[in-house]
Design a protein around this motif. Sequence first.
Motif, short mmCIF file in Angstrom:
data_model
loop_
_atom_site.label_atom_id
_atom_site.label_comp_id
_atom_site.label_asym_id
_atom_site.label_seq_id
_atom_site.Cartn_x
_atom_site.Cartn_y
_atom_site.Cartn_z
N SER A 256 0.82 -1.21 0.00
CA SER A 256 0.00 0.00 0.00
C SER A 256 0.86 1.26 0.00
O SER A 256 0.50 2.27 -0.62
CB SER A 256 -0.96 0.01 1.19
OG SER A 256 -0.26 -0.10 2.42
N LEU A 257 2.00 1.23 0.67
CA LEU A 257 2.90 2.39 0.66
C LEU A 257 3.41 2.64 -0.76
O LEU A 257 3.40 3.77 -1.24
CB LEU A 257 4.06 2.15 1.63
CG LEU A 257 5.04 3.32 1.81
CD1 LEU A 257 5.56 3.36 3.25
CD2 LEU A 257 6.24 3.24 0.86
N PHE A 258 3.84 1.58 -1.43
CA PHE A 258 4.37 1.72 -2.79
C PHE A 258 3.30 2.20 -3.77
O PHE A 258 3.54 3.12 -4.56
CB PHE A 258 4.94 0.38 -3.25
CG PHE A 258 5.35 0.37 -4.70
CD1 PHE A 258 6.53 0.97 -5.11
CD2 PHE A 258 4.55 -0.24 -5.66
CE1 PHE A 258 6.90 0.97 -6.45
CE2 PHE A 258 4.92 -0.25 -7.00
CZ PHE A 258 6.10 0.36 -7.39
N ILE A 259 2.11 1.59 -3.71
CA ILE A 259 1.04 1.95 -4.64
C ILE A 259 0.57 3.38 -4.39
O ILE A 259 0.32 4.14 -5.34
CB ILE A 259 -0.13 0.96 -4.52
CG1 ILE A 259 0.30 -0.41 -5.03
CG2 ILE A 259 -1.35 1.46 -5.29
CD1 ILE A 259 0.68 -0.46 -6.49
N SER A 260 0.45 3.78 -3.13
CA SER A 260 0.06 5.15 -2.82
C SER A 260 1.07 6.14 -3.38
O SER A 260 0.70 7.15 -4.01
CB SER A 260 -0.08 5.34 -1.31
OG SER A 260 -1.08 4.52 -0.78
N ALA A 261 2.35 5.85 -3.16
CA ALA A 261 3.40 6.75 -3.67
C ALA A 261 3.37 6.81 -5.20
O ALA A 261 3.51 7.89 -5.79
CB ALA A 261 4.77 6.27 -3.19
N LEU A 262 3.16 5.67 -5.84
CA LEU A 262 3.15 5.62 -7.30
C LEU A 262 1.99 6.41 -7.88
O LEU A 262 2.16 7.18 -8.83
CB LEU A 262 3.07 4.16 -7.75
CG LEU A 262 3.23 3.89 -9.25
CD1 LEU A 262 4.63 4.26 -9.72
CD2 LEU A 262 2.93 2.43 -9.56
N MET A 263 0.81 6.25 -7.31
CA MET A 263 -0.38 6.93 -7.84
C MET A 263 -0.35 8.44 -7.58
O MET A 263 -0.92 9.22 -8.34
CB MET A 263 -1.64 6.33 -7.22
CG MET A 263 -1.94 4.90 -7.62
SD MET A 263 -2.24 4.72 -9.40
CE MET A 263 -0.71 3.93 -9.91
N VAL A 264 0.31 8.84 -6.51
CA VAL A 264 0.36 10.26 -6.16
C VAL A 264 1.39 11.00 -7.01
O VAL A 264 1.25 12.20 -7.25
CB VAL A 264 0.69 10.40 -4.65
CG1 VAL A 264 1.15 11.81 -4.31
CG2 VAL A 264 -0.54 10.04 -3.82
N PHE A 265 2.40 10.29 -7.48
CA PHE A 265 3.51 10.96 -8.18
C PHE A 265 3.07 11.82 -9.37
O PHE A 265 3.47 13.00 -9.45
CB PHE A 265 4.56 9.93 -8.63
CG PHE A 265 5.73 10.54 -9.34
CD1 PHE A 265 6.78 11.07 -8.63
CD2 PHE A 265 5.76 10.61 -10.72
CE1 PHE A 265 7.86 11.65 -9.28
CE2 PHE A 265 6.83 11.19 -11.39
CZ PHE A 265 7.89 11.71 -10.66
N PRO A 266 2.26 11.30 -10.31
CA PRO A 266 1.92 12.15 -11.49
C PRO A 266 1.24 13.47 -11.15
O PRO A 266 1.67 14.52 -11.66
CB PRO A 266 1.02 11.23 -12.33
CG PRO A 266 1.41 9.85 -11.94
CD PRO A 266 1.74 9.94 -10.48
N PRO A 267 0.17 13.48 -10.31
CA PRO A 267 -0.46 14.79 -10.06
C PRO A 267 0.44 15.77 -9.34
O PRO A 267 0.43 16.97 -9.65
CB PRO A 267 -1.69 14.45 -9.21
CG PRO A 267 -1.46 13.08 -8.69
CD PRO A 267 -0.61 12.39 -9.69
N VAL A 268 1.24 15.29 -8.39
CA VAL A 268 2.14 16.21 -7.67
C VAL A 268 3.24 16.71 -8.60
O VAL A 268 3.50 17.93 -8.69
CB VAL A 268 2.74 15.52 -6.44
CG1 VAL A 268 3.78 16.43 -5.77
CG2 VAL A 268 1.65 15.15 -5.43
N TYR A 269 3.86 15.81 -9.32
CA TYR A 269 4.95 16.18 -10.22
C TYR A 269 4.47 17.12 -11.33
O TYR A 269 5.06 18.17 -11.57
CB TYR A 269 5.56 14.91 -10.82
CG TYR A 269 6.47 15.16 -12.00
CD1 TYR A 269 7.76 15.66 -11.83
CD2 TYR A 269 6.02 14.93 -13.30
CE1 TYR A 269 8.57 15.91 -12.93
CE2 TYR A 269 6.83 15.17 -14.40
CZ TYR A 269 8.10 15.66 -14.21
OH TYR A 269 8.91 15.92 -15.29
#
Length: 230
Positions: free
Chosen positions: A101-114
Motif C-alpha cells: 500500500s505504501l508503494f502503490i500510494s506513492a506511485l499513484m500520487v507521483f503524477p499529479p504532484v509532479y
Amino acid sequence: MALAAAYPHGGLLLASPVRVLVRLMELLPSAAFWQAVGNSSLRIFGGFLLSCVLAIPLAALAAGSRWVRELLAPLAAVVKAAPVASFIILALVWLDAGSLSLFISALMVFPPVYLNLLEGLRRTDPKLLELARVYRIPFRRQLWGIYLPQALPYVRSAASLALGLCWKAGAAAEVIGLPAGTIGERLYTAKVYLQTPDLFAWTVVILVLSALFEKVFLAVVDALAGKVGG
C-alpha cells in the motif's frame, strides 16, 4: 438505502445508515480498530509523503531541463493511464504485502504532484527571474520570494487531488494484498462473511480519514503560503 435494507435479505446487500452508525460505534472502542487505522494511515499517508519527497525535486529539475522533462514524461503518462489493479498485481511480484500500500500510494500520487508542480514552476514570471539574476539575489531568497509563492497554489491543488487518490489506491492495494491488521483486510473479511454493516462502516472510516488528512495537510500548505505572502 434504508428502504432497500428493510426488505427480506436486503441487509445482506445494503445496510441502513442506523446499522452502519451502530456498528461504527461498536468498532471505535476496539484496540483492533485503532491498530488497523494506524497501520493503514502510516502506510498510505507515508506513501503520499514519499511521493512528494521524490516529485518536488524532480519537478524542480524538470522545470530547468528539457532532457529531464522528456525522460519523466513517459513514466507520468503510464502511471496516469494504467489501471491501479495492474500495478498492484505487478507490485505483488516484487514486494511483500506489508509494503504494497505504501508503494502503490506513492506511485499513484507521483503524477499529479509532479505535473502540477512542474506547471507551476514553468509559469514563474521570467521577468522576476531576470531581475534576480541582474541584482544577484541569492538563490535562497529567490526560492522564498519567487518560486514558493508561484508553486504553492499548484501544490495545494495537487495535494487535494492526490490525497483522495492515494487513499483509494492504498485501500485497494490492502484489499488485494491483505496485510494483517489493516483497513483493507477488514474490508475483505467483511465482504467474505457478508458483514455488510462492517463493509459500510470501514468505507466511512476511509472517507473520514481521507478528508481529515486532506484538511490537515492543506492547512499546513495554507499556513506556509501565508508566511511566504507575509
